[in-house]
Structure formats: structure tokens, C-alpha cells
Design an enzyme around this catalytic site. Structure first.
Site, PDB file in Angstrom:
ATOM      1  N   HIS A  55      -5.205 -14.637  -0.095  1.00 34.36           N
ATOM      2  CA  HIS A  55      -4.305 -13.487   0.091  1.00 34.36           C
ATOM      3  C   HIS A  55      -2.879 -13.956   0.433  1.00 34.36           C
ATOM      4  O   HIS A  55      -2.328 -13.647   1.495  1.00 34.36           O
ATOM      5  CB  HIS A  55      -4.830 -12.546   1.185  1.00 34.36           C
ATOM      6  CG  HIS A  55      -4.294 -11.152   1.066  1.00 34.36           C
ATOM      7  ND1 HIS A  55      -5.015 -10.036   1.439  1.00 34.36           N
ATOM      8  CD2 HIS A  55      -3.106 -10.667   0.623  1.00 34.36           C
ATOM      9  CE1 HIS A  55      -4.294  -8.948   1.233  1.00 34.36           C
ATOM     10  NE2 HIS A  55      -3.118  -9.311   0.736  1.00 34.36           N
ATOM     11  N   LEU A  56      -2.326 -14.703  -0.514  1.00 34.34           N
ATOM     12  CA  LEU A  56      -1.003 -15.300  -0.284  1.00 34.34           C
ATOM     13  C   LEU A  56       0.126 -14.556  -0.990  1.00 34.34           C
ATOM     14  O   LEU A  56       1.274 -14.996  -0.942  1.00 34.34           O
ATOM     15  CB  LEU A  56      -1.001 -16.763  -0.776  1.00 34.34           C
ATOM     16  CG  LEU A  56      -1.836 -17.758   0.013  1.00 34.34           C
ATOM     17  CD1 LEU A  56      -1.719 -19.150  -0.612  1.00 34.34           C
ATOM     18  CD2 LEU A  56      -1.391 -17.795   1.471  1.00 34.34           C
TER      19      LEU A  56
ATOM     20  N   ARG B 149      -5.961  -5.603  -4.718  1.00 31.81           N
ATOM     21  CA  ARG B 149      -6.958  -5.521  -3.666  1.00 31.81           C
ATOM     22  C   ARG B 149      -8.318  -5.910  -4.230  1.00 31.81           C
ATOM     23  O   ARG B 149      -8.684  -5.476  -5.336  1.00 31.81           O
ATOM     24  CB  ARG B 149      -7.042  -4.083  -3.093  1.00 31.81           C
ATOM     25  CG  ARG B 149      -5.937  -3.739  -2.103  1.00 31.81           C
ATOM     26  CD  ARG B 149      -6.069  -4.576  -0.832  1.00 31.81           C
ATOM     27  NE  ARG B 149      -5.004  -4.347   0.131  1.00 31.81           N
ATOM     28  CZ  ARG B 149      -3.853  -5.023   0.176  1.00 31.81           C
ATOM     29  NH1 ARG B 149      -3.606  -5.977  -0.709  1.00 31.81           N
ATOM     30  NH2 ARG B 149      -2.960  -4.782   1.110  1.00 31.81           N
TER      31      ARG B 149
ATOM     32  N   ALA C 119       2.016 -12.073  -0.542  1.00 34.07           N
ATOM     33  CA  ALA C 119       3.245 -11.708   0.171  1.00 34.07           C
ATOM     34  C   ALA C 119       3.782 -12.863   1.004  1.00 34.07           C
ATOM     35  O   ALA C 119       4.785 -12.710   1.716  1.00 34.07           O
ATOM     36  CB  ALA C 119       2.962 -10.513   1.087  1.00 34.07           C
TER      37      ALA C 119
ATOM     38  N   GLU D 278     -12.414 -10.068   3.487  1.00 36.05           N
ATOM     39  CA  GLU D 278     -11.494 -11.192   3.696  1.00 36.05           C
ATOM     40  C   GLU D 278     -11.650 -11.721   5.115  1.00 36.05           C
ATOM     41  O   GLU D 278     -11.574 -10.929   6.063  1.00 36.05           O
ATOM     42  CB  GLU D 278     -10.059 -10.734   3.437  1.00 36.05           C
ATOM     43  CG  GLU D 278      -9.853 -10.419   1.954  1.00 36.05           C
ATOM     44  CD  GLU D 278      -8.407 -10.140   1.564  1.00 36.05           C
ATOM     45  OE1 GLU D 278      -7.532 -10.147   2.450  1.00 36.05           O
ATOM     46  OE2 GLU D 278      -8.162  -9.914   0.377  1.00 36.05           O
TER      47      GLU D 278
HETATM   48  N1  LIG Z   1      -1.639  -9.902  -2.703  1.00 34.80           N
HETATM   49  C1  LIG Z   1      -0.680  -9.484  -1.920  1.00 34.80           C
HETATM   50  O1  LIG Z   1      -0.337 -10.137  -0.961  1.00 34.80           O
HETATM   51  C2  LIG Z   1       0.006  -8.208  -2.240  1.00 34.80           C
HETATM   52  C3  LIG Z   1       1.380  -8.075  -2.006  1.00 34.80           C
HETATM   53  C4  LIG Z   1       1.999  -6.847  -2.308  1.00 34.80           C
HETATM   54  C5  LIG Z   1       1.232  -5.819  -2.811  1.00 34.80           C
HETATM   55  N2  LIG Z   1      -0.092  -5.976  -2.971  1.00 34.80           N
HETATM   56  C6  LIG Z   1      -0.910  -4.920  -3.515  1.00 34.80           C
HETATM   57  O2  LIG Z   1      -0.498  -4.666  -4.843  1.00 34.80           O
HETATM   58  C7  LIG Z   1      -0.727  -3.317  -5.179  1.00 34.80           C
HETATM   59  C8  LIG Z   1       0.533  -2.724  -5.786  1.00 34.80           C
HETATM   60  O3  LIG Z   1       1.601  -2.741  -4.890  1.00 34.80           O
HETATM   61  P1  LIG Z   1       2.975  -2.043  -5.264  1.00 34.80           P
HETATM   62  O4  LIG Z   1       3.948  -2.372  -4.215  1.00 34.80           O
HETATM   63  O5  LIG Z   1       3.308  -2.297  -6.675  1.00 34.80           O
HETATM   64  O6  LIG Z   1       2.544  -0.518  -5.103  1.00 34.80           O
HETATM   65  P2  LIG Z   1       3.125   0.707  -5.906  1.00 34.80           P
HETATM   66  O7  LIG Z   1       2.691   1.904  -5.164  1.00 34.80           O
HETATM   67  O8  LIG Z   1       4.564   0.519  -6.185  1.00 34.80           O
HETATM   68  O9  LIG Z   1       2.358   0.654  -7.306  1.00 34.80           O
HETATM   69  C9  LIG Z   1       1.009   0.997  -7.459  1.00 34.80           C
HETATM   70  C10 LIG Z   1       0.895   1.684  -8.814  1.00 34.80           C
HETATM   71  O10 LIG Z   1      -0.482   1.867  -9.092  1.00 34.80           O
HETATM   72  C11 LIG Z   1      -0.586   3.091  -9.771  1.00 34.80           C
HETATM   73  N3  LIG Z   1      -1.947   3.591  -9.764  1.00 34.80           N
HETATM   74  C12 LIG Z   1      -2.553   4.393  -8.843  1.00 34.80           C
HETATM   75  N4  LIG Z   1      -3.813   4.649  -9.249  1.00 34.80           N
HETATM   76  C13 LIG Z   1      -3.989   4.014 -10.422  1.00 34.80           C
HETATM   77  C14 LIG Z   1      -5.082   3.907 -11.321  1.00 34.80           C
HETATM   78  N5  LIG Z   1      -6.250   4.520 -11.098  1.00 34.80           N
HETATM   79  N6  LIG Z   1      -4.915   3.171 -12.460  1.00 34.80           N
HETATM   80  C15 LIG Z   1      -3.743   2.560 -12.708  1.00 34.80           C
HETATM   81  N7  LIG Z   1      -2.675   2.624 -11.892  1.00 34.80           N
HETATM   82  C16 LIG Z   1      -2.809   3.328 -10.758  1.00 34.80           C
HETATM   83  C17 LIG Z   1       0.401   3.990  -9.072  1.00 34.80           C
HETATM   84  O11 LIG Z   1       0.777   5.080  -9.884  1.00 34.80           O
HETATM   85  C18 LIG Z   1       1.553   3.058  -8.831  1.00 34.80           C
HETATM   86  O12 LIG Z   1       2.503   3.135  -9.864  1.00 34.80           O
HETATM   87  C19 LIG Z   1      -1.185  -2.644  -3.883  1.00 34.80           C
HETATM   88  O13 LIG Z   1      -2.577  -2.623  -3.876  1.00 34.80           O
HETATM   89  C20 LIG Z   1      -0.713  -3.591  -2.810  1.00 34.80           C
HETATM   90  O14 LIG Z   1      -1.486  -3.483  -1.660  1.00 34.80           O
HETATM   91  C21 LIG Z   1      -0.723  -7.151  -2.718  1.00 34.80           C
HETATM   92  O1  LIG Z   2      -0.277  -5.037   0.627  1.00 37.27           O
HETATM   93  C1  LIG Z   2       0.456  -5.969   0.918  1.00 37.27           C
HETATM   94  O2  LIG Z   2       1.630  -5.815   1.297  1.00 37.27           O
HETATM   95  C2  LIG Z   2      -0.058  -7.332   0.754  1.00 37.27           C
HETATM   96  O3  LIG Z   2      -1.412  -7.344   0.480  1.00 37.27           O
HETATM   97  C3  LIG Z   2       0.308  -8.265   1.841  1.00 37.27           C
HETATM   98  O4  LIG Z   2      -0.656  -8.278   2.840  1.00 37.27           O
HETATM   99  P1  LIG Z   2      -0.420  -9.215   4.135  1.00 37.27           P
HETATM  100  O5  LIG Z   2       0.659  -8.562   4.921  1.00 37.27           O
HETATM  101  O6  LIG Z   2      -1.699  -9.231   4.857  1.00 37.27           O
HETATM  102  O7  LIG Z   2       0.016 -10.545   3.626  1.00 37.27           O
END
Ligand SMILES: NC(=O)c1ccc[n+]([C@@H]2O[C@H](COP(=O)([O-])OP(=O)(O)OC[C@H]3O[C@@H](n4cnc5c(N)ncnc54)[C@H](O)[C@@H]3O)[C@@H](O)[C@H]2O)c1
Ligand SMILES: O=C(O)[C@H](O)COP(=O)(O)O
Length: 631
Positions: A367-368, A319, A370, A348
Site C-alpha cells: 500500500h505504497l 482498494r 500515496a 492489510e
Molecule cells: N494505493 C494508494 O495508496 C491510493 C492512493 C490514492 C487513492 N487510492 C484509491 O484510489 C481510488 C481512486 O481515488 P481517486 O482520488 O481517483 O478518487 P475519485 O473519487 O477522484 O475517483 C473515483 C472514480 O471512480 C468512479 N466510480 C465509482 N463507482 C464506480 C464503478 N462502479 N465503476 C467504475 N468507476 C466507478 C467515480 O465516478 C470516480 O470518478 C480510491 O479507491 C482511493 O482510495 C489509493
Molecule cells: O486512499 C488513499 O488516499 C490511499 O489509499 C492512501 O492510503 P494511506 O494514507 O494509508 O497511505
């Protein structure tokens, strides 16, 4: 009464566990696929998804569970649902692009409206017509949205992982369930992280732009190698672990920081868990995978960048808000950070003239993470199933703001759910008007080890039973604890382990209310608390104790409790008065402490007696006190 062999207590001051703990590692085995018709809200079918293999002999139990959940409106918000509304299909608003397979599933269940790019104002004016809202990261589901929903919105589905765009506190206060789709885009996000890592290290985006501008700059775009370099994975959850696994395959040395990750999971991947400072001080590459929370907000700032190895490279597919973007620009300008590759931004889309986006050492994508075909179809199906399940009244495995109750626990506790609510309703009606209720104690007598008895569901139902008759709040599993706390009601739980060969999870539930005046003195224990106790008998809730008096009446219809001098003819006299007013007695039970002194009569009645009839009961000479209770 068996002597207690062990006692434990929990109080309402403990909130729901963090959502990450609510989720099971294998969601496919954790949600109960049960369905009943939304249109009539009557029990219709039991659908068993291929993922959820519930054996047939349990079907009748499961049907009972469903009926109980439906009757108890465990996840619904309306106490008195509008029959007109019930005859309609639910309306599901999809405010951002969702995969076709998910839309198909939703259309088979409700009226689906896809309205993209709604302004906050438009969303607020539309939301009162919706039972469910499905969003991605682009829709801000604010407190105003929940307010504007006027109680109709039952579930918000986040088609993805991050729920930082949903005001969870407001959702909980309004009793709206929030579910997400936590697993289907993990690999896509991890792959995008690795793509950015490699692209950044070899200047792929910059070289591409340069060539398209007609240049051939081989010396300018000399990159750095990955093999042997240290990668710090910040946030070792689903995406972080997959990034680590892939980076190992590229020959990188991987360390990770995550205050909540188990060390054995990291060890299994050959990753060392280290402190935050250690991670950032030693890494050549830092990849961010933590959620955006108040703690992680701008966790990468001037002070953090100052502790990093000079020339570090950063990747962010988590994020934007976890980085102070102005500080990152400064760190890029002074060379502390050599390069950054960013998929996510504080705002965004970011402004067109954003210094960060325009920086020559920064690679960006909109933000690609996913956005693969596979992930989008997967997420769409995952969220559609969760939302449909929630609208059917099921407890979801991906609930973010409600306790996850495993199916087997749910099935076992179903008859006690009804008992719990009725005991709450009865207890509160025994309190004399004007005495504010602050402290409730619930005692569960059970042969189970206290650790083996999940009472969150029952506590929620007792809370519902206590609060709803005296307020306009609508309580469900989502907002029970919150509403109780808000009303200053402390509910403590005590578990008494009894010796019993019974397989029932609970022998009895006792509800005590302290520091109040009772309308019915006989309901008081020696300690001055109002106390009622109940059991499940033959699958139905029974009242078994009022104060110190034992009774045994099925808890259905209405109830008259009457204390009289224990003497012959009392049942007949009271029965006659009711009969003359055409009030049908459904059951009756007499309990006494000492023979021929005082007795309590518990009389179940199908109709509510009018005032005159109740007055006549009160005028029977041997009747010392009585109370009418609405179940
Ligand atoms: N760019 C995208 O399109 C996209 C896609 C999927 C996920 N994400 C983002 O990626 C991140 C992770 O997703 P995920 O599915 O692995 O989630 P998840 O909940 O499986 O993992 C997140 C991890 O972060 C840890 N955490 C919490 N606070 C923390 C801190 N202060 N320092 C270090 N670690 C900490 C948690 O313990 C957990 O293990 C989320 O922010 C999610 O929104 C982005
Ligand atoms: O947190 C997520 O799952 C990702 O950031 C994906 O976000 P989006 O659904 O807007 O692509």
C-alpha cells in the site's frame, strides 16, 4: 401578499448528494477561512489564508456569519458546552504517521497526541478525550469508536482519499463530520500505478529477486511491450485520469469505464468511455481506480474474469476489496490473467502465506500508492487545514458526510440561519403535548429563482429548532436530515417566488406544522396547520405572523403570545402584571384581523415570569388564551 409565480418543493427523503458531488474541483477556492478562538469560543480573529482571498469589505459580514454559526452550533454537538472544556485547547489524536508540516499546523491549534498502532480497544478507550481524530487507511473508525466518543468527537480527518475505513453512517448519526484530503496524493498514486504497470510488464520484481538469489535468467524474464496495447482504466476520477494521461504518453490505447464520469473530460484526454463489459473484454491491461463501495465490492470475480481477454494483466492501486482475491488466484492459475500488480489487499497486511502475494506472476507493494515524500507532506497539510477548520466551526470543502455550502451562500444566509432555528423552536412549542409531529412544511418567499436558493442550511436549522426542545438529540448540519428521518419527521420545502426588487435572498420564512393540536388556537391557519412566519429586519430575526395575525417582534429573549378581545387598556393591564413581578418587557406588538374583535399581543420579556404571574395574565377577563414561549 404577492401571488406565487412559481413553486417547487423538496422533501427530506432526498439525502445529501454523494460526497464526490460535494467537492469542488478547486478546493482551494471553496473553503471559507474564518477563525474564532476555540478556547473561549468567542469571536476573535478573521484570518485570511493566502489561498482564500476574501475581500476586506466583506469582513463584517463574515464576522456575522461566524457569530451566527457559532451561536447556532452548526457543526458542534453540545447544546450546552461545558465552560471548563471550552477553556481547553482541543485534543487531536493522530493514529497513523502524518507529515511533519501537518503536525506543525495542528500543534499550533490544539493538543496533538500521536499514538500509532492502537488496538480497537485502546482507540475506543482514548477517543472520549478527543475532539478530532486523524487517520490514514490503517485505522478502522467503526461505530464502536463513535459510540465510545460519547459525543465529544467532532471531526474525523482521513489523511488521504479512501474513506472505506470510516463508518460514515455512524459518523453521520453521531453528528461527527468526516473530512478527507482528496487531492494531495493523486499524482503519487497515478505514478505508482504506472510504475507497477511497467514493472509487471517487464518482470522487474521477479528478475530482481532472481538475481539476488544468484541467478542470471534472461530467457525466463522476457516481458511484453506497452506501446499499442489497450489499457482499460476502471474508475476515471482523479487518479484514473492521471494514469490515462501517462499511459497515453507511453503510446497505449486508453479506454475507460466510469458510470459517473463526464464524456467531455474523457474526450479531452483522448480516452473513450465504454461499458464495463466492453472495457474488460477488449483490454490487454486493466487498471483499477474506483472506490470500494457496496457496489464495487468484489466486482472482479470469477464471472468477470471469465469475460476478460485471455492473458490480461491487472493493476490495482485502488482498494483490495474490489477484487475477489481467491477468484484472482484461480484466474492466474488458469492463465486467464497473465499477471497482476497489486498495491492494496482485502486485508492489510495480508497473511504471510497468502497465495496471491506468493504467486510468481504477481508483483506486490505494501500500500505504497500515496507514499512519496511530496504526497505525504501535501496530504498532511490538506487534512490538518480541514480538521482545524472543522474544529473552528467552518464548513469544509472536503466534507464527506455534510453538504458543502459555498462561502458566498453562507455569508448571505447567515441572518436567516438564526431566524430558521428560532422559528423551529417557536413552532414546536405551540404544539400541545402528546401530539406527535410528523409533517412540517417550510415556505420560503423569495424573489430568487428556486434553483438559485440553497436552503439546506436553513432546513437543518429549522430541524434543529423543532427537534432539540422535545428530545435529547443534538442536531447539527451533519445529522439534521438523518435525525429528522429517524424520528419520522418529514420536512417539505416550498419556494414561492415573489416580485421584489429587494436584494435579500429571502423575504420571509413560514413554518407550518400539520395534523397536530395547538396550545394556542390563534396560531392555526384555516387549513388547521400551526403557522408562524418570520423575516430578517435590520439583520435580526423578527416574528411577523402567528396564524393569520400579523405582528412584528424581534425574536430575542422570551415571548408571551396572548389573544384577547380587541379593546382599549389591554396592553396596560398585562404590562402592569408583568411589571409588578419585576419582569421587564423588551418589546410589544399587537396584531388583529378585524377591528374591535380579536387581537394578538406578542410581548417580549427579558425574564421568565413565574407561574403566579402567568396565571394572573390568564385571569384578565378579556384574555382568551395565552402561551409563554422560550426562545
Ligand atoms: N494505493 C494508494 O495508496 C491510493 C492512493 C490514492 C487513492 N487510492 C484509491 O484510489 C481510488 C481512486 O481515488 P481517486 O482520488 O481517483 O478518487 P475519485 O473519487 O477522484 O475517483 C473515483 C472514480 O471512480 C468512479 N466510480 C465509482 N463507482 C464506480 C464503478 N462502479 N465503476 C467504475 N468507476 C466507478 C467515480 O465516478 C470516480 O470518478 C480510491 O479507491 C482511493 O482510495 C489509493
Ligand atoms: O486512499 C488513499 O488516499 C490511499 O489509499 C492512501 O492510503 P494511506 O494514507 O494509508 O497511505
Amino acid at each position: 401578499m404577492a401571488a406565487p409565480t412559481s413553486i417547487s418543493s423538496a422533501s427530506l427523503t432526498t439525502s445529501f448528494p454523494p460526497h464526490s458531488h460535494n467537492k469542488l474541483s478547486n478546493p482551494s477556492s471553496s473553503s471559507l477561512r474564518l477563525s474564532f478562538s476555540y478556547s473561549s469560543l468567542s469571536l476573535q480573529t478573521l484570518s485570511l489564508s493566502s489561498n482564500f482571498n476574501i475581500p476586506n469589505p466583506r469582513s463584517s459580514t463574515i464576522l456575522n456569519v461566524l457569530k451566527t454559526l457559532h451561536d447556532s452550533q452548526l457543526l458542534s454537538q453540545s447544546r450546552d458546552p461545558d465552560p471548563l472544556l471550552q477553556s481547553q485547547k482541543p485534543t487531536i489524536l493522530v493514529s497513523e504517521k502524518l507529515g511533519e508540516a501537518g503536525l506543525h499546523l495542528l500543534r499550533g491549534f490544539g493538543n496533538v497526541e500521536c499514538l500509532y498502532n492502537l488496538s480497537q480497544e485502546d482507540l475506543c478507550s482514548k477517543i472520549a478525550e478527543c475532539d478530532a481524530l486523524i487517520v490514514r487507511s490503517g485505522t478502522k473508525v467503526t461505530r464502536q469508536v463513535f459510540e465510545a466518543a460519547q459525543g465529544r468527537l467532532k471531526v474525523v480527518g482521513r489523511a488521504g482519499v479512501g474513506i472505506d475505513n470510516v463508518d460514515l453512517q455512524a459518523a453521520t448519526e453521531f453528528g461527527c463530520l468526516v473530512v478527507n484530503a482528496p487531492t494531495a496524493n493523486t499524482i503519487a498514486a497515478a505514478e505508482h500505478g504506472i510504475a507497477l504497470l511497467a514493472a509487471m510488464a517487464r518482470n522487474v520484481a521477479q528478475a530482481d529477486a532472481s538475481m539476488k538469489a544468484g541467478k542470471w535468467q534472461r530467457n525466463k524474464y522476457v516481458g511484453v511491450s506497452l506501446v499499442g496495447k489497450t489499457l482499460a482504466v476502471m474508475g476515471f476520477g482523479k487518479v484514473g485520469s492521471e494514469v490515462a494521461r501517462r499511459a497515453k504518453g507511453l503510446g497505449m490505447h486508453v479506454i475507460a469505464h466510469d458510470p459517473y464520469a463526464p464524456a467531455d473530460r474523457a474526450r479531452a484526454l483522448g480516452v473513450e468511455l465504454v461499458s464495463f463489459d466492453q472495457a474488460i473484454a477488449t483490454a490487454d491491461f486493466v487498471s483499477l481506480h474506483m472506490p470500494l463501495t457496496p457496489t464495487t465490492n468484489k466486482i472482479f470475480n470469477d464471472a468477470t474474469f471469465a469475460k476478460m481477454k485471455k492473458g490480461v494483466r491487472m493493476i490495482n492501486v485502488a482498494r483490495g476489496g474490489v477484487i475477489d482475491e481467491d477468484a484472482l488466484v484461480r484466474a492466474l492459475d488458469n492463465g486467464t490473467v497473465a499477471q497482476a500488480a497489486l498495491d492494496v489487499f482485502t486485508e492489510e497486511p495480508p497473511s504471510k502465506d497468502s497465495k496471491l502475494v506468493q504467486h510468481e506472476n504477481v508483483t506486490v507493494t505494501p500500500h505504497l500508492g500515496a507514499s512519496t515524500k511530496e504526497a505525504q507532506e501535501g496530504v498532511a497539510v490538506e487534512i490538518a487545514e480541514a480538521v482545524v477548520g472543522a474544529l473552528r466551526g467552518e464548513l469544509s470543502a472536503t466534507a464527506v458526510n455534510a453538504p458543502m455550502v459555498p462561502p458566498e451562500v453562507l455569508s448571505e444566509l447567515a441572518p436567516y440561519v438564526a431566524l430558521a432555528e428560532k422559528l423551529g423552536r417557536l413552532a414546536v412549542q405551540l404544539v400541545a403535548g402528546g401530539s406527535g409531529i410528523q409533517s412540517v412544511k417550510v415556505v420560503y418567499r423569495s424573489s430568487r429563482d428556486p434553483d438559485n436558493l440553497d436552503t439546506r442550511l436553513l432546513r437543518a436549522m429549522i430541524t434543529k429548532g423543532i427537534i432539540e426542545p422535545i428530545s435529547d438529540a443534538h442536531i447539527n448540519l451533519v445529522n439534521a436530515d438523518f435525525t429528522a428521518k429517524q424520528k419520522g419527521l418529514r420536512i417539505s420545502e416550498e419556494r414561492v417566488v415573489v416580485d421584489s426588487s429587494s436584494e435579500n435572498p429571502i423575504e420571509s420564512i413560514q413554518v407550518q406544522i400539520s395534523n397536530v393540536v395547538s396550545k394556542f388556537e390563534s396560531a392555526l391557519l384555516d387549513n388547521g396547520n400551526i403557522s408562524i412566519e418570520g423575516k430578517v429586519k435590520y439583520g435580526t430575526p423578527h416574528l411577523t405572523c402567528v396564524g393569520s395575525f400579523s405582528v412584528d417582534v424581534s425574536l430575542e429573549g422570551n415571548l408571551i403570545l396572548c389573544r384577547q378581545v380587541d379593546q382599549p387598556g389591554m396592553i396596560g393591564r398585562v404590562g402592569n402584571i408583568l411589571g409588578e413581578s419585576n419582569v421587564n418587557v423588551s418589546f410589544m406588538s399587537v396584531g388583529r384581523t378585524v377591528r374591535r374583535t380579536k387581537a394578538i399581543m406578542a410581548i417580549g420579556v427579558d425574564e421568565e415570569p413565574d407561574k403566579d404571574t402567568l396565571k394572573k395574565i390568564g385571569e384578565v377577563p378579556a384574555v382568551e388564551e395565552f402561551v409563554f414561549l422560550d426562545l
